[in-house]
Design a protein around this motif. Sequence first.
Motif, PDB file in Angstrom:
ATOM      1  N   GLN A   6     -47.484  22.741 121.322  1.00  0.00           N
ATOM      2  CA  GLN A   6     -47.952  21.844 122.122  1.00  0.00           C
ATOM      3  C   GLN A   6     -49.453  21.884 122.699  1.00  0.00           C
ATOM      4  O   GLN A   6     -50.127  21.493 124.112  1.00  0.00           O
ATOM      5  CB  GLN A   6     -47.232  23.396 123.568  1.00  0.00           C
ATOM      6  CG  GLN A   6     -45.738  23.194 123.629  1.00  0.00           C
ATOM      7  CD  GLN A   6     -45.704  21.632 124.575  1.00  0.00           C
ATOM      8  OE1 GLN A   6     -46.512  21.542 124.772  1.00  0.00           O
ATOM      9  NE2 GLN A   6     -43.994  21.144 124.933  1.00  0.00           N
ATOM     10  N   HIS A   7     -50.411  23.038 122.122  1.00  0.00           N
ATOM     11  CA  HIS A   7     -52.022  22.263 122.430  1.00  0.00           C
ATOM     12  C   HIS A   7     -52.376  21.489 121.742  1.00  0.00           C
ATOM     13  O   HIS A   7     -54.010  20.961 122.140  1.00  0.00           O
ATOM     14  CB  HIS A   7     -52.769  23.833 121.471  1.00  0.00           C
ATOM     15  CG  HIS A   7     -52.370  24.040 120.031  1.00  0.00           C
ATOM     16  ND1 HIS A   7     -51.242  24.412 118.967  1.00  0.00           N
ATOM     17  CD2 HIS A   7     -53.685  23.100 119.429  1.00  0.00           C
ATOM     18  CE1 HIS A   7     -51.696  23.999 118.370  1.00  0.00           C
ATOM     19  NE2 HIS A   7     -52.433  23.320 117.867  1.00  0.00           N
ATOM     20  N   HIS A   8     -51.314  20.659 121.278  1.00  0.00           N
ATOM     21  CA  HIS A   8     -52.471  19.173 121.505  1.00  0.00           C
ATOM     22  C   HIS A   8     -51.515  17.787 122.361  1.00  0.00           C
ATOM     23  O   HIS A   8     -52.697  16.772 122.042  1.00  0.00           O
ATOM     24  CB  HIS A   8     -51.490  18.247 119.916  1.00  0.00           C
ATOM     25  CG  HIS A   8     -52.281  19.069 118.381  1.00  0.00           C
ATOM     26  ND1 HIS A   8     -50.699  20.005 117.692  1.00  0.00           N
ATOM     27  CD2 HIS A   8     -52.670  18.981 117.832  1.00  0.00           C
ATOM     28  CE1 HIS A   8     -51.212  20.561 116.530  1.00  0.00           C
ATOM     29  NE2 HIS A   8     -52.801  19.790 116.451  1.00  0.00           N
ATOM     30  N   LYS A   9     -51.444  18.019 123.091  1.00  0.00           N
ATOM     31  CA  LYS A   9     -50.900  17.528 123.925  1.00  0.00           C
ATOM     32  C   LYS A   9     -51.994  17.263 125.041  1.00  0.00           C
ATOM     33  O   LYS A   9     -51.698  15.183 125.177  1.00  0.00           O
ATOM     34  CB  LYS A   9     -49.928  18.014 125.258  1.00  0.00           C
ATOM     35  CG  LYS A   9     -50.177  18.858 126.029  1.00  0.00           C
ATOM     36  CD  LYS A   9     -49.473  20.123 126.496  1.00  0.00           C
ATOM     37  CE  LYS A   9     -50.558  20.775 128.714  1.00  0.00           C
ATOM     38  NZ  LYS A   9     -49.858  21.694 127.765  1.00  0.00           N
ATOM     39  N   GLU A  10     -53.251  17.418 125.616  1.00  0.00           N
ATOM     40  CA  GLU A  10     -54.492  16.818 125.545  1.00  0.00           C
ATOM     41  C   GLU A  10     -54.929  15.799 124.930  1.00  0.00           C
ATOM     42  O   GLU A  10     -55.219  14.781 125.299  1.00  0.00           O
ATOM     43  CB  GLU A  10     -55.288  18.090 126.447  1.00  0.00           C
ATOM     44  CG  GLU A  10     -55.022  18.559 127.261  1.00  0.00           C
ATOM     45  CD  GLU A  10     -54.379  19.723 127.018  1.00  0.00           C
ATOM     46  OE1 GLU A  10     -54.147  20.199 125.614  1.00  0.00           O
ATOM     47  OE2 GLU A  10     -54.068  20.789 127.527  1.00  0.00           O
ATOM     48  N   GLU A  11     -54.995  15.998 123.642  1.00  0.00           N
ATOM     49  CA  GLU A  11     -56.122  15.156 122.121  1.00  0.00           C
ATOM     50  C   GLU A  11     -54.793  14.082 122.699  1.00  0.00           C
ATOM     51  O   GLU A  11     -54.883  12.379 122.136  1.00  0.00           O
ATOM     52  CB  GLU A  11     -55.912  16.199 121.543  1.00  0.00           C
ATOM     53  CG  GLU A  11     -56.611  15.402 120.635  1.00  0.00           C
ATOM     54  CD  GLU A  11     -56.414  15.673 119.118  1.00  0.00           C
ATOM     55  OE1 GLU A  11     -57.354  15.922 118.368  1.00  0.00           O
ATOM     56  OE2 GLU A  11     -56.140  17.016 118.961  1.00  0.00           O
ATOM     57  N   LEU A  12     -53.050  14.182 122.015  1.00  0.00           N
ATOM     58  CA  LEU A  12     -52.349  13.182 121.598  1.00  0.00           C
ATOM     59  C   LEU A  12     -52.910  11.804 122.981  1.00  0.00           C
ATOM     60  O   LEU A  12     -52.287  10.650 122.882  1.00  0.00           O
ATOM     61  CB  LEU A  12     -51.436  13.376 121.795  1.00  0.00           C
ATOM     62  CG  LEU A  12     -49.552  12.552 121.460  1.00  0.00           C
ATOM     63  CD1 LEU A  12     -50.418  11.294 120.699  1.00  0.00           C
ATOM     64  CD2 LEU A  12     -48.463  12.994 121.233  1.00  0.00           C
ATOM     65  N   TYR A  13     -52.681  12.340 124.391  1.00  0.00           N
ATOM     66  CA  TYR A  13     -52.783  12.527 124.747  1.00  0.00           C
ATOM     67  C   TYR A  13     -53.891  11.265 125.489  1.00  0.00           C
ATOM     68  O   TYR A  13     -54.024   9.947 125.557  1.00  0.00           O
ATOM     69  CB  TYR A  13     -52.471  12.783 126.971  1.00  0.00           C
ATOM     70  CG  TYR A  13     -52.446  12.161 128.402  1.00  0.00           C
ATOM     71  CD1 TYR A  13     -51.440  11.115 128.426  1.00  0.00           C
ATOM     72  CD2 TYR A  13     -53.814  11.990 128.509  1.00  0.00           C
ATOM     73  CE1 TYR A  13     -52.304  10.031 129.969  1.00  0.00           C
ATOM     74  CE2 TYR A  13     -53.738  11.140 130.187  1.00  0.00           C
ATOM     75  CZ  TYR A  13     -52.604  10.584 130.153  1.00  0.00           C
ATOM     76  OH  TYR A  13     -53.219   9.928 131.389  1.00  0.00           O
ATOM     77  N   SER A  35     -50.118  11.535 131.177  1.00  0.00           N
ATOM     78  CA  SER A  35     -50.759  13.128 131.987  1.00  0.00           C
ATOM     79  C   SER A  35     -50.205  13.288 130.842  1.00  0.00           C
ATOM     80  O   SER A  35     -49.417  12.796 130.192  1.00  0.00           O
ATOM     81  CB  SER A  35     -50.339  13.883 132.975  1.00  0.00           C
ATOM     82  OG  SER A  35     -49.123  14.417 133.186  1.00  0.00           O
ATOM     83  N   PRO A  36     -51.067  14.224 130.602  1.00  0.00           N
ATOM     84  CA  PRO A  36     -50.538  15.262 129.526  1.00  0.00           C
ATOM     85  C   PRO A  36     -49.345  16.373 129.588  1.00  0.00           C
ATOM     86  O   PRO A  36     -48.683  16.101 128.508  1.00  0.00           O
ATOM     87  CB  PRO A  36     -51.974  16.392 129.178  1.00  0.00           C
ATOM     88  CG  PRO A  36     -53.471  15.732 129.741  1.00  0.00           C
ATOM     89  CD  PRO A  36     -52.671  14.877 130.656  1.00  0.00           C
ATOM     90  N   ASP A  37     -49.098  16.276 130.798  1.00  0.00           N
ATOM     91  CA  ASP A  37     -48.171  17.119 130.821  1.00  0.00           C
ATOM     92  C   ASP A  37     -46.403  16.426 130.764  1.00  0.00           C
ATOM     93  O   ASP A  37     -45.540  16.893 130.685  1.00  0.00           O
ATOM     94  CB  ASP A  37     -47.897  17.512 132.611  1.00  0.00           C
ATOM     95  CG  ASP A  37     -48.864  18.845 132.875  1.00  0.00           C
ATOM     96  OD1 ASP A  37     -49.355  19.349 132.112  1.00  0.00           O
ATOM     97  OD2 ASP A  37     -49.245  19.113 134.253  1.00  0.00           O
ATOM     98  N   ASP A  38     -46.634  14.964 130.496  1.00  0.00           N
ATOM     99  CA  ASP A  38     -45.982  14.022 130.551  1.00  0.00           C
ATOM    100  C   ASP A  38     -45.637  14.441 128.669  1.00  0.00           C
ATOM    101  O   ASP A  38     -44.216  14.363 128.733  1.00  0.00           O
ATOM    102  CB  ASP A  38     -45.890  12.408 130.575  1.00  0.00           C
ATOM    103  CG  ASP A  38     -46.336  12.340 132.407  1.00  0.00           C
ATOM    104  OD1 ASP A  38     -45.670  12.932 133.145  1.00  0.00           O
ATOM    105  OD2 ASP A  38     -46.954  11.363 132.258  1.00  0.00           O
ATOM    106  N   LEU A  39     -46.258  15.044 127.856  1.00  0.00           N
ATOM    107  CA  LEU A  39     -46.025  15.423 126.597  1.00  0.00           C
ATOM    108  C   LEU A  39     -44.987  16.945 126.268  1.00  0.00           C
ATOM    109  O   LEU A  39     -44.463  17.297 125.694  1.00  0.00           O
ATOM    110  CB  LEU A  39     -47.121  14.805 125.923  1.00  0.00           C
ATOM    111  CG  LEU A  39     -47.703  13.519 125.744  1.00  0.00           C
ATOM    112  CD1 LEU A  39     -49.070  14.465 125.456  1.00  0.00           C
ATOM    113  CD2 LEU A  39     -46.625  12.918 125.341  1.00  0.00           C
ATOM    114  N   ILE A  40     -45.371  17.471 127.194  1.00  0.00           N
ATOM    115  CA  ILE A  40     -45.137  19.159 127.791  1.00  0.00           C
ATOM    116  C   ILE A  40     -43.164  18.903 127.221  1.00  0.00           C
ATOM    117  O   ILE A  40     -43.051  19.148 126.718  1.00  0.00           O
ATOM    118  CB  ILE A  40     -45.421  19.575 128.779  1.00  0.00           C
ATOM    119  CG1 ILE A  40     -46.843  19.749 128.246  1.00  0.00           C
ATOM    120  CG2 ILE A  40     -43.902  20.791 129.141  1.00  0.00           C
ATOM    121  CD1 ILE A  40     -46.986  21.238 130.158  1.00  0.00           C
TER     122      ILE A  40
END
Length: 174
Positions: A6-13, A35-40
């Motif tokens: 989960q901590h990678h979501k911003e970097e991946l986004y 958005s990064p939240d779409d990866l959650i």
Amino acid sequence: MELFQQHHKEELYELIDSNRAHLRARLQWVDKRQSPDDLIPIIPIWIRNYADNNGFDAGIRFQGNLVGMIGLHYIDWKTKSTSIGYFLSEQAQGKGIVTSTIIALLNYVFTELELNRVEIQCAVTNSKSIRIPERLGFQKEGVKRDGQWLHDHYEDIVTYSMLAADWTQIGTDS
């Protein structure tokens, strides 16, 4: 390769967003990531797949930076087969990054997992992606006409395969 958490979501986004036009030309799901939240909700599925020994989705790092993604899709343990999918940022292309990542993955698939067959599928118009399985000695099996719907049109999909026996013969040369 690095398994996503989960901590990678911003970097991946950020990787997806900064390569949106480049990735959208080949991947249907890009528009769904706004958005990064779409990866959650997606990342726990990837983690569960790995925990269940059913493939994984991982980041590709080059010089410490996240530059792409590689997935070992659903593993059919009955037939001992799977498929590989990948994407790379536009600026990271042409450096052999995906090729070397797939070589490492094939060594893992055939020696650690003891699978027999790996497929890679590409749009017939994606010459850069097609060069990867061809360079690695995958066998072209055929073209699935209108095999993928991409935004507003169908695309033909070419399938390549590698068998464990093939990799035993050529894997050390790659």
